[in-house]
Design an enzyme around this catalytic site. Structure first.
Site, PDB file in Angstrom:
ATOM      1  N   GLY A  28     -29.092  49.530  22.739  1.00 53.69           N
ATOM      2  CA  GLY A  28     -28.516  48.214  22.456  1.00 53.69           C
ATOM      3  C   GLY A  28     -27.152  48.044  23.116  1.00 53.69           C
ATOM      4  CB  SER A  84     -19.518  43.746  10.599  1.00 51.58           C
ATOM      5  OG  SER A  84     -19.144  42.445  10.947  1.00 51.58           O
ATOM      6  CE1 TYR A 122     -25.619  42.504  10.956  1.00 50.71           C
ATOM      7  CE2 TYR A 122     -23.639  41.186  10.583  1.00 50.71           C
ATOM      8  CZ  TYR A 122     -24.269  42.264  11.187  1.00 50.71           C
ATOM      9  OH  TYR A 122     -23.542  43.116  12.000  1.00 50.71           O
ATOM     10  CE  LYS A 162     -24.032  45.839  10.165  1.00 49.28           C
ATOM     11  NZ  LYS A 162     -24.637  47.038  10.755  1.00 49.28           N
ATOM     12  CG  LEU A 170     -16.958  32.031  22.649  1.00 50.88           C
ATOM     13  CD1 LEU A 170     -17.355  30.562  22.704  1.00 50.88           C
ATOM     14  CD2 LEU A 170     -15.515  32.171  22.144  1.00 50.88           C
ATOM     15  NE  ARG A 230     -14.775  34.321  14.290  1.00 47.94           N
ATOM     16  CZ  ARG A 230     -14.410  33.244  13.601  1.00 47.94           C
ATOM     17  NH1 ARG A 230     -13.132  32.942  13.458  1.00 47.94           N
ATOM     18  NH2 ARG A 230     -15.309  32.452  13.051  1.00 47.94           N
TER      19      ARG A 230
HETATM   20  P1  NAD Z   1     -28.064  45.401  19.510  1.00 49.66           P
HETATM   21  O1  NAD Z   1     -29.122  44.570  18.891  1.00 49.66           O
HETATM   22  O2  NAD Z   1     -27.755  45.200  20.941  1.00 49.66           O
HETATM   23  O3  NAD Z   1     -28.419  46.950  19.300  1.00 49.66           O
HETATM   24  C1  NAD Z   1     -29.142  47.431  18.201  1.00 49.66           C
HETATM   25  C2  NAD Z   1     -30.257  48.327  18.750  1.00 49.66           C
HETATM   26  O4  NAD Z   1     -30.983  48.870  17.644  1.00 49.66           O
HETATM   27  C3  NAD Z   1     -31.256  47.568  19.616  1.00 49.66           C
HETATM   28  O5  NAD Z   1     -31.450  48.251  20.831  1.00 49.66           O
HETATM   29  C4  NAD Z   1     -32.527  47.542  18.779  1.00 49.66           C
HETATM   30  O6  NAD Z   1     -33.691  47.566  19.576  1.00 49.66           O
HETATM   31  C5  NAD Z   1     -32.365  48.800  17.924  1.00 49.66           C
HETATM   32  N1  NAD Z   1     -33.061  48.752  16.634  1.00 49.66           N
HETATM   33  C6  NAD Z   1     -33.028  47.758  15.718  1.00 49.66           C
HETATM   34  N2  NAD Z   1     -33.812  48.064  14.668  1.00 49.66           N
HETATM   35  C7  NAD Z   1     -34.352  49.281  14.915  1.00 49.66           C
HETATM   36  C8  NAD Z   1     -35.254  50.130  14.218  1.00 49.66           C
HETATM   37  N3  NAD Z   1     -35.791  49.777  13.059  1.00 49.66           N
HETATM   38  N4  NAD Z   1     -35.584  51.318  14.782  1.00 49.66           N
HETATM   39  C9  NAD Z   1     -35.077  51.690  15.967  1.00 49.66           C
HETATM   40  N5  NAD Z   1     -34.233  50.917  16.676  1.00 49.66           N
HETATM   41  C10 NAD Z   1     -33.875  49.736  16.161  1.00 49.66           C
HETATM   42  O7  NAD Z   1     -26.756  45.229  18.611  1.00 49.66           O
HETATM   43  P2  NAD Z   1     -25.257  45.652  18.904  1.00 49.66           P
HETATM   44  O8  NAD Z   1     -24.478  44.435  19.178  1.00 49.66           O
HETATM   45  O9  NAD Z   1     -25.214  46.779  19.862  1.00 49.66           O
HETATM   46  O10 NAD Z   1     -24.844  46.147  17.451  1.00 49.66           O
HETATM   47  C11 NAD Z   1     -24.924  47.509  17.079  1.00 49.66           C
HETATM   48  C12 NAD Z   1     -24.491  47.649  15.634  1.00 49.66           C
HETATM   49  O11 NAD Z   1     -23.186  47.126  15.469  1.00 49.66           O
HETATM   50  C13 NAD Z   1     -25.373  46.894  14.626  1.00 49.66           C
HETATM   51  O12 NAD Z   1     -25.474  47.679  13.463  1.00 49.66           O
HETATM   52  C14 NAD Z   1     -24.581  45.636  14.358  1.00 49.66           C
HETATM   53  O13 NAD Z   1     -24.855  45.114  13.089  1.00 49.66           O
HETATM   54  C15 NAD Z   1     -23.161  46.171  14.432  1.00 49.66           C
HETATM   55  N6  NAD Z   1     -22.160  45.123  14.760  1.00 49.66           N
HETATM   56  C16 NAD Z   1     -22.325  44.362  15.880  1.00 49.66           C
HETATM   57  C17 NAD Z   1     -21.388  43.382  16.178  1.00 49.66           C
HETATM   58  C18 NAD Z   1     -21.556  42.491  17.372  1.00 49.66           C
HETATM   59  O14 NAD Z   1     -20.940  41.422  17.399  1.00 49.66           O
HETATM   60  N7  NAD Z   1     -22.333  42.855  18.373  1.00 49.66           N
HETATM   61  C19 NAD Z   1     -20.269  43.207  15.343  1.00 49.66           C
HETATM   62  C20 NAD Z   1     -20.133  44.022  14.221  1.00 49.66           C
HETATM   63  C21 NAD Z   1     -21.100  44.994  13.933  1.00 49.66           C
HETATM   64  C1  WQD Z   2     -16.900  33.340  17.839  1.00 48.07           C
HETATM   65  C2  WQD Z   2     -16.201  31.980  17.798  1.00 48.07           C
HETATM   66  C3  WQD Z   2     -17.529  30.203  16.857  1.00 48.07           C
HETATM   67  C4  WQD Z   2     -20.559  30.113  19.973  1.00 48.07           C
HETATM   68  C5  WQD Z   2     -20.407  36.937  14.583  1.00 48.07           C
HETATM   69  C6  WQD Z   2     -20.948  37.434  13.261  1.00 48.07           C
HETATM   70  C7  WQD Z   2     -20.151  38.589  12.775  1.00 48.07           C
HETATM   71  C8  WQD Z   2     -20.056  39.677  13.842  1.00 48.07           C
HETATM   72  C9  WQD Z   2     -19.646  39.142  15.161  1.00 48.07           C
HETATM   73  C10 WQD Z   2     -21.726  41.339  13.477  1.00 48.07           C
HETATM   74  C11 WQD Z   2     -16.456  31.224  16.494  1.00 48.07           C
HETATM   75  C12 WQD Z   2     -17.214  29.938  18.312  1.00 48.07           C
HETATM   76  C13 WQD Z   2     -19.453  30.431  19.221  1.00 48.07           C
HETATM   77  C14 WQD Z   2     -20.612  28.847  20.609  1.00 48.07           C
HETATM   78  C15 WQD Z   2     -18.432  28.355  19.742  1.00 48.07           C
HETATM   79  N1  WQD Z   2     -21.329  40.309  14.063  1.00 48.07           N
HETATM   80  N2  WQD Z   2     -18.397  29.577  19.103  1.00 48.07           N
HETATM   81  N3  WQD Z   2     -19.538  28.011  20.476  1.00 48.07           N
HETATM   82  O1  WQD Z   2     -19.070  34.077  14.384  1.00 48.07           O
HETATM   83  O2  WQD Z   2     -16.954  35.402  14.870  1.00 48.07           O
HETATM   84  O3  WQD Z   2     -19.053  36.580  14.405  1.00 48.07           O
HETATM   85  O4  WQD Z   2     -20.462  38.014  15.521  1.00 48.07           O
HETATM   86  O5  WQD Z   2     -21.283  41.934  12.544  1.00 48.07           O
HETATM   87  O6  WQD Z   2     -20.773  39.073  11.628  1.00 48.07           O
HETATM   88  O7  WQD Z   2     -20.874  36.384  12.324  1.00 48.07           O
HETATM   89  O8  WQD Z   2     -18.807  35.390  16.552  1.00 48.07           O
HETATM   90  O9  WQD Z   2     -19.300  34.938  18.910  1.00 48.07           O
HETATM   91  O10 WQD Z   2     -20.625  33.721  17.135  1.00 48.07           O
HETATM   92  O11 WQD Z   2     -18.251  33.143  17.473  1.00 48.07           O
HETATM   93  O12 WQD Z   2     -17.502  27.554  19.635  1.00 48.07           O
HETATM   94  O13 WQD Z   2     -21.595  28.494  21.272  1.00 48.07           O
HETATM   95  O14 WQD Z   2     -16.757  31.155  18.834  1.00 48.07           O
HETATM   96  O15 WQD Z   2     -17.425  29.025  16.105  1.00 48.07           O
HETATM   97  O16 WQD Z   2     -15.275  30.567  16.179  1.00 48.07           O
HETATM   98  P1  WQD Z   2     -18.424  35.254  14.978  1.00 48.07           P
HETATM   99  P2  WQD Z   2     -19.336  34.308  17.571  1.00 48.07           P
END
Ligand code: NAD
Ligand code: WQD
Length: 341
Positions: free
Chosen positions: A11, A126, A151, A155, A201, A232
């Site tokens: 991922g 998160s 979601y 967490k 975004l 953010r």
């Molecule tokens: P992502 O979706 O790119 O990566 C997650 C990976 O896990 C994917 O490759 C998916 O195929 C794999 N996966 C999901 N369910 C599975 C299962 N049951 N078995 C095996 N593999 C599985 O997401 P990411 O952005 O890399 O996020 C990674 C972690 O970080 C997640 O736990 C997410 O909740 C957390 N997180 C992400 C963000 C963000 O904005 N990207 C922010 C805060 C926390």
């Molecule tokens: C960022 C800012 C939108 C898209 C999300 C999850 C959070 C975490 C990170 C996992 C916001 C604005 C966005 C668009 C916009 N994930 N925006 N136009 O909402 O801060 O967080 O991802 O844990 O749990 O909620 O991130 O990238 O969606 O938005 O104006 O088309 O951009 O309103 O202010 P967010 P985001």
């Protein structure tokens, strides 16, 4: 060479972390079911590090397969658990998928940790656990607010599961609370691969600049912030990846102060949506087509990290700039567009 299991290692954040682990001398085994990633990521990682990580295509929801995996793969020194479903909106539509995929998988892994005496566990949490914070910047002891989505709830519950398990076993765990990860590897070999229309975004910005989307909707300009758009803490994914290696090393060296620790991973800087848009235009020279629309339901106004604990206790600091992140995200977008032509 210490062997580390990275779940969700194909991922977005996982793949960048695999690169940093390999570059730091760890042997990596990846579990991924490709639910939200592509097998091509394996090649991208290998092109950067010149070392193919071991890959097991496996669904962590299938307990028997997880058990089998740990029978085959012995001597795992630590686990970094990224695998989860992460789309906030989808979790409201399909909560049971989220509770199963984000909680069952954690429980199964921790059961194996106990069975095989694996005691170092890094978890992807998160900043969403803070909800709309009372004070800014947000410190780790800020209250965890009632989750506004399944979601977010997964967490919070995951952190509780880890804390409770640490309390009754030798498990040591660090939950890393990410703020908003953005950007890609500078080689453009790996990056974010959003499925369908991006909700976040930066991928929406790069797809708009690439002509895949007509225009970016900026969700609201009437928030109580300097320019009216939401604020953010955008953190470069490579900085974020490096923090995982440091956190893992901390546990392996028994430098943790308590068995369960929590760190914020952000830059400490808040940027508004319009600032990101302007910064993208300035950095890339691309004109971005955007319009202001209504607020997006559920958005918090302003969120950014207090990074003191991560800086001073973990010994990690974000070093890359917003411009670095946007430039790399744009380079990556152009690369994947070319591949699709
Ligand atoms: P992502 O979706 O790119 O990566 C997650 C990976 O896990 C994917 O490759 C998916 O195929 C794999 N996966 C999901 N369910 C599975 C299962 N049951 N078995 C095996 N593999 C599985 O997401 P990411 O952005 O890399 O996020 C990674 C972690 O970080 C997640 O736990 C997410 O909740 C957390 N997180 C992400 C963000 C963000 O904005 N990207 C922010 C805060 C926390
Ligand atoms: C960022 C800012 C939108 C898209 C999300 C999850 C959070 C975490 C990170 C996992 C916001 C604005 C966005 C668009 C916009 N994930 N925006 N136009 O909402 O801060 O967080 O991802 O844990 O749990 O909620 O991130 O990238 O969606 O938005 O104006 O088309 O951009 O309103 O202010 P967010 P985001």
């Amino acid at each position: 060479m210490k062997k580390i299991l990275v779940t969700g290692g194909l991922g977005y954040i996982g793949s960048h972390t695999v690169v940093e682990l390999q570059n730091s001398g760890f042997e990596v085994v990846i579990i991924d079911n490709l639910a939200n990633s592509s097998i091509d990521v394996l090649e991208g990682i290998t092109n950067i590090t010149k070392t193919p990580p071991t890959f097991e295509r496996l669904d962590l929801r299938v307990k028997a397969d997880v058990t089998e995996f740990f029978k085959e793969h012995t001597n795992i020194a630590g686990i970094i658990h990224f695998a989860a479903s992460k789309a906030v909106g989808e979790s409201v539509e399909n909560p049971l998928l989220y509770y199963e995929n984000n909680l069952h998988t954690l429980v199964y892994l921790l059961q194996e940790c106990r069975a095989h005496n694996i005691n170092n566990f890094i978890f992807s949490s998160s900043c969403t656990v803070y909800g709309e914070p009372d004070n800014l910047p947000i410190t780790e002891d800020a209250p965890v607010k009632p989750a506004t989505s399944p979601y977010g709830n997964t967490k919070q519950i995951s952190e509780e599961i880890l804390k409770d398990t640490c309390a009754i076993s030798n498990l040591k765990s660090i939950a890393l609370r990410y703020f908003n990860p953005i950007g890609a590897h500078k080689t453009a070999e790996i990056g974010e691969l959003p499925a369908g229309v991006p909700q976040n975004l930066v991928p929406f910005i790069t797809q708009t600049a690439a002509g895949v989307r007509k225009e970016l909707s900026v969700f609201g300009d009437d928030y109580p912030t300097a320019d009216g758009s939401c604020v953010r803490d955008y953190i470069h994914v490579v900085d974020l990846a490096k923090a995982h290696v440091i956190a893992l090393q901390r546990l392996m060296d028994n430098k943790n102060e308590t068995q369960f620790e929590v760190f914020n991973l952000g830059t400490g800087r808040g940027s508004s949506v319009l600032e990101v848009v302007n910064s993208f235009e300035k950095t890339t020279g691309e004109k971005l087509n955007y319009k202001i629309v209504d607020r997006r339901p559920g958005d918090v106004i302003s969120v950014y990290a207090d990074t003191k604990k991560a800086n001073e206790v973990l010994g990690w600091k974000a070093t890359k700039t917003m411009e670095d992140a946007l430039e790399s995200a744009w380079k990556w977008e152009q690369k994947i567009r070319k591949k699709k032509e």
